[in-house]
Design a protein around this motif. Structure first.
Motif, PDB file in Angstrom:
ATOM      1  N   ARG A  91     130.991  19.874 -17.533  1.00 56.85           N
ATOM      2  CA  ARG A  91     131.545  18.064 -17.143  1.00 56.85           C
ATOM      3  C   ARG A  91     130.156  18.256 -16.298  1.00 56.85           C
ATOM      4  O   ARG A  91     129.701  17.064 -16.183  1.00 56.85           O
ATOM      5  CB  ARG A  91     132.647  18.641 -16.482  1.00 56.85           C
ATOM      6  N   ASN A  92     129.624  18.680 -16.441  1.00 54.36           N
ATOM      7  CA  ASN A  92     127.373  18.777 -16.217  1.00 54.36           C
ATOM      8  C   ASN A  92     126.973  17.735 -17.196  1.00 54.36           C
ATOM      9  O   ASN A  92     127.633  18.224 -18.165  1.00 54.36           O
ATOM     10  CB  ASN A  92     126.941  20.461 -15.788  1.00 54.36           C
ATOM     11  N   VAL A  93     125.965  16.697 -16.086  1.00 59.27           N
ATOM     12  CA  VAL A  93     125.898  16.046 -17.206  1.00 59.27           C
ATOM     13  C   VAL A  93     124.324  15.700 -16.901  1.00 59.27           C
ATOM     14  O   VAL A  93     123.794  16.964 -16.065  1.00 59.27           O
ATOM     15  CB  VAL A  93     125.705  14.267 -17.100  1.00 59.27           C
ATOM     16  N   GLU A 151     128.261  14.722 -21.010  1.00 54.25           N
ATOM     17  CA  GLU A 151     128.413  16.096 -20.771  1.00 54.25           C
ATOM     18  C   GLU A 151     128.365  17.549 -21.815  1.00 54.25           C
ATOM     19  O   GLU A 151     128.731  17.604 -22.347  1.00 54.25           O
ATOM     20  CB  GLU A 151     130.293  16.334 -20.852  1.00 54.25           C
ATOM     21  N   ASN A 152     128.277  17.803 -20.826  1.00 51.76           N
ATOM     22  CA  ASN A 152     127.681  19.645 -21.360  1.00 51.76           C
ATOM     23  C   ASN A 152     128.937  20.439 -22.778  1.00 51.76           C
ATOM     24  O   ASN A 152     128.499  20.434 -23.916  1.00 51.76           O
ATOM     25  CB  ASN A 152     127.556  20.680 -21.049  1.00 51.76           C
ATOM     26  N   LEU A 153     130.172  19.371 -22.815  1.00 49.40           N
ATOM     27  CA  LEU A 153     130.663  20.594 -23.452  1.00 49.40           C
ATOM     28  C   LEU A 153     131.179  19.509 -24.484  1.00 49.40           C
ATOM     29  O   LEU A 153     131.357  19.974 -25.437  1.00 49.40           O
ATOM     30  CB  LEU A 153     132.519  19.624 -22.619  1.00 49.40           C
ATOM     31  N   GLU A 154     130.641  17.770 -24.414  1.00 46.50           N
ATOM     32  CA  GLU A 154     130.143  17.291 -25.113  1.00 46.50           C
ATOM     33  C   GLU A 154     129.444  17.349 -26.103  1.00 46.50           C
ATOM     34  O   GLU A 154     129.587  18.014 -27.945  1.00 46.50           O
ATOM     35  CB  GLU A 154     130.435  15.959 -24.853  1.00 46.50           C
ATOM     36  N   VAL A 155     128.161  18.226 -25.759  1.00 46.56           N
ATOM     37  CA  VAL A 155     127.475  18.826 -26.007  1.00 46.56           C
ATOM     38  C   VAL A 155     127.705  19.648 -27.723  1.00 46.56           C
ATOM     39  O   VAL A 155     127.379  20.082 -28.249  1.00 46.56           O
ATOM     40  CB  VAL A 155     125.775  19.330 -25.957  1.00 46.56           C
ATOM     41  N   VAL A 156     128.689  20.673 -26.534  1.00 45.45           N
ATOM     42  CA  VAL A 156     128.338  21.480 -27.003  1.00 45.45           C
ATOM     43  C   VAL A 156     129.952  21.433 -28.486  1.00 45.45           C
ATOM     44  O   VAL A 156     129.850  21.961 -29.491  1.00 45.45           O
ATOM     45  CB  VAL A 156     129.192  22.625 -26.431  1.00 45.45           C
ATOM     46  N   GLY A 189     124.770  27.030  -7.899  1.00 46.19           N
ATOM     47  CA  GLY A 189     123.785  26.045  -7.318  1.00 46.19           C
ATOM     48  C   GLY A 189     124.067  24.836  -8.571  1.00 46.19           C
ATOM     49  O   GLY A 189     123.311  24.394  -8.087  1.00 46.19           O
ATOM     50  N   HIS A 190     124.589  24.366  -9.275  1.00 39.17           N
ATOM     51  CA  HIS A 190     124.712  24.282 -10.288  1.00 39.17           C
ATOM     52  C   HIS A 190     124.188  23.095 -10.434  1.00 39.17           C
ATOM     53  O   HIS A 190     125.339  21.936 -10.151  1.00 39.17           O
ATOM     54  CB  HIS A 190     125.673  24.766 -10.824  1.00 39.17           C
ATOM     55  N   ASP A 191     123.181  22.092 -10.589  1.00 40.00           N
ATOM     56  CA  ASP A 191     123.380  20.135 -10.529  1.00 40.00           C
ATOM     57  C   ASP A 191     124.006  20.069 -11.295  1.00 40.00           C
ATOM     58  O   ASP A 191     124.510  20.287 -13.021  1.00 40.00           O
ATOM     59  CB  ASP A 191     121.996  20.664 -10.535  1.00 40.00           C
TER      60      ASP A 191
END
Ligand code: NAD
Ligand code: DAU
Length: 331
Positions: free
Chosen positions: A204-206, A241-246, A268-270
């Motif tokens: 869910r990281n953007v 979101e990363n998942l959406e990119v994938v 430490g993932h932003d």
């Protein structure tokens, strides 16, 4: 203009060099150490029109030789992959900080305009809203900390010595020629090969996606119109979101979502990056490429240019993948 483009054999630097030669008729010298990420192939179509110098930015003699007959330095040269900086930060300190210092000294001696290519990661993570150039610098990873250190050093050369410095901070770039350790090219190549797609944490990281030519033109804009001593954000038009990119990559490559594999999160993932780019837009820059179209174009490029990525997938990249994910690449 006569430009010294440091790190010009990398993903963004080579795009910038091409734009400057093709759209501005600039005289370009590329200085590049040719690390795993730097490739002559990236400059193949303009190699006859530029001067290429193989050398490191932390090597004062190499820099002095390369900078002869240049009016400005644009510095892309860096160690750039966050995961590598977590595994082994030392090279990041040498290139990103010491190397920047050597370049600043060369600019000071020759009284050159100096542009530092920087990143949104210097501001850290933001839950809502967007970072402006006034936001505090709060880097989280060894990579972003060394980029922040470099930015501060650049500003100090303006304040202390009156060097005409500029900083341009970009958001996440994507497009052709990006080394397949970064999210988008990695996912495209894994999907094309039918390998699993490793998504960190909950996915869910953007990230704020910027097509590489838009960044190249943004940097050119800052170089031409920026006010010395100032920093300019250059953010993409779309967040995702990363998942959406994938998922979009899987759709574009005709693969099933079942290839997605959730893996241990990056330390430490932003969570989210977002840049307000009003200051640069005020100088007349606008991003031209929306994410949907840019991603389609990027998938097409990787599909059509196996000659570019096959040597990487078959060589060093295989051992990197094994180290990173603890298993072999399927193809
Ligand atoms: P990249 O890893 O594709 O390329 C880096 C280039 O620098 C390579 O050609 C490499 O050989 C060269 N290099 C590395 N160490 C060197 C040294 N000591 N001396 C000379 N050359 C050296 O990186 P990229 O994605 O094209 O990023 C370029 C710049 O843009 C970096 O400064 C990065 O921090 C910044 N940036 C990248 C992004 C992104 O999304 N990729 C976004 C914003 C800012
Ligand atoms: O924001 C600008 C920065 O973007 C640049 O300064 C850096 O040089 C560049 O590497 C990039 O950093 P990120 O860490 O955002 O990019 P990366 O492609 O490594 O990861 C993007 C997101 O995808 C991030 O949230 C981590 C996640 N990810 C990444 C990889 C490689 C995964 O979920 N799986 C992966 O395999």
């Amino acid at each position: 203009m006569r430009l010294l483009v440091c790190g010009g054999a990398g993903f963004i630097g080579s795009t910038f060099a091409r734009l400057r030669v093709r759209e501005h008729g600039d005289e370009v010298t590329v200085l590049d150490k040719l690390t795993y990420a730097g490739r002559r192939e990236n400059l193949e179509d303009i190699i006859e029109e530029i001067r290429f110098v193989h050398g490191a930015i932390e090597d004062a003699q190499a820099v002095a030789d390369a900078v002869r007959e240049c009016d400005a330095i644009v510095n892309f040269a860096a160690e750039t992959h966050v995961d590598r900086s977590i595994a082994d930060p030392e090279g990041f300190i040498v290139t990103n900080m010491q190397g920047t210092h050597v370049l600043l000294e060369a600019a000071r001696v020759k009284e050159l305009r100096y542009l530092q290519v920087s990143t949104d990661e210097v501001y850290g993570s933001i839950a809502e809203g967007a970072f402006t150039e006034q936001s505090p610098l709060q880097p989280s990873s060894p990579y972003s900390a060394t980029k922040t250190g470099a930015d501060l050093l650049v500003s100090s050369y303006f304040h202390t010595y009156g060097l005409p410095t500029l900083i341009c901070r970009g958001s996440n770039n994507y497009g052709p020629n990006q080394y397949p350790e970064k999210l988008i090219p990695l996912m495209i190549l894994n999907a094309l090969a039918g390998d699993r797609l490793p998504v960190y944490g909950d996915g869910r990281n953007v990230r704020n996606w910027l097509y590489v030519e838009d960044f190249g033109r943004g940097i050119g804009h800052v170089l031409a119109h920026g006010v010395p001593g100032e920093a300019y954000n250059c953010g993409g038009p779309d967040e995702c979101e990363n998942l959406e990119v994938v998922r979009r990559v899987l759709e574009l490559t005709g693969r099933e979502d079942s290839l997605i594999e959730f893996v241990t999160d990056r330390p430490g993932h932003d969570r989210r990056y977002s840049l307000a780019s009003g200051k640069l837009r005020g100088l007349g820059w606008e991003p031209r490429m929306r994410f949907e179209q840019g991603l389609e174009r990027t998938v097409e490029w990787y599909r059509d240019n196996a000659w570019w990525w096959e040597p990487i997938r078959s060589g060093a990249y295989r051992s990197y993948y094994q180290r990173q994910y603890g298993r072999a690449l399927k193809t």
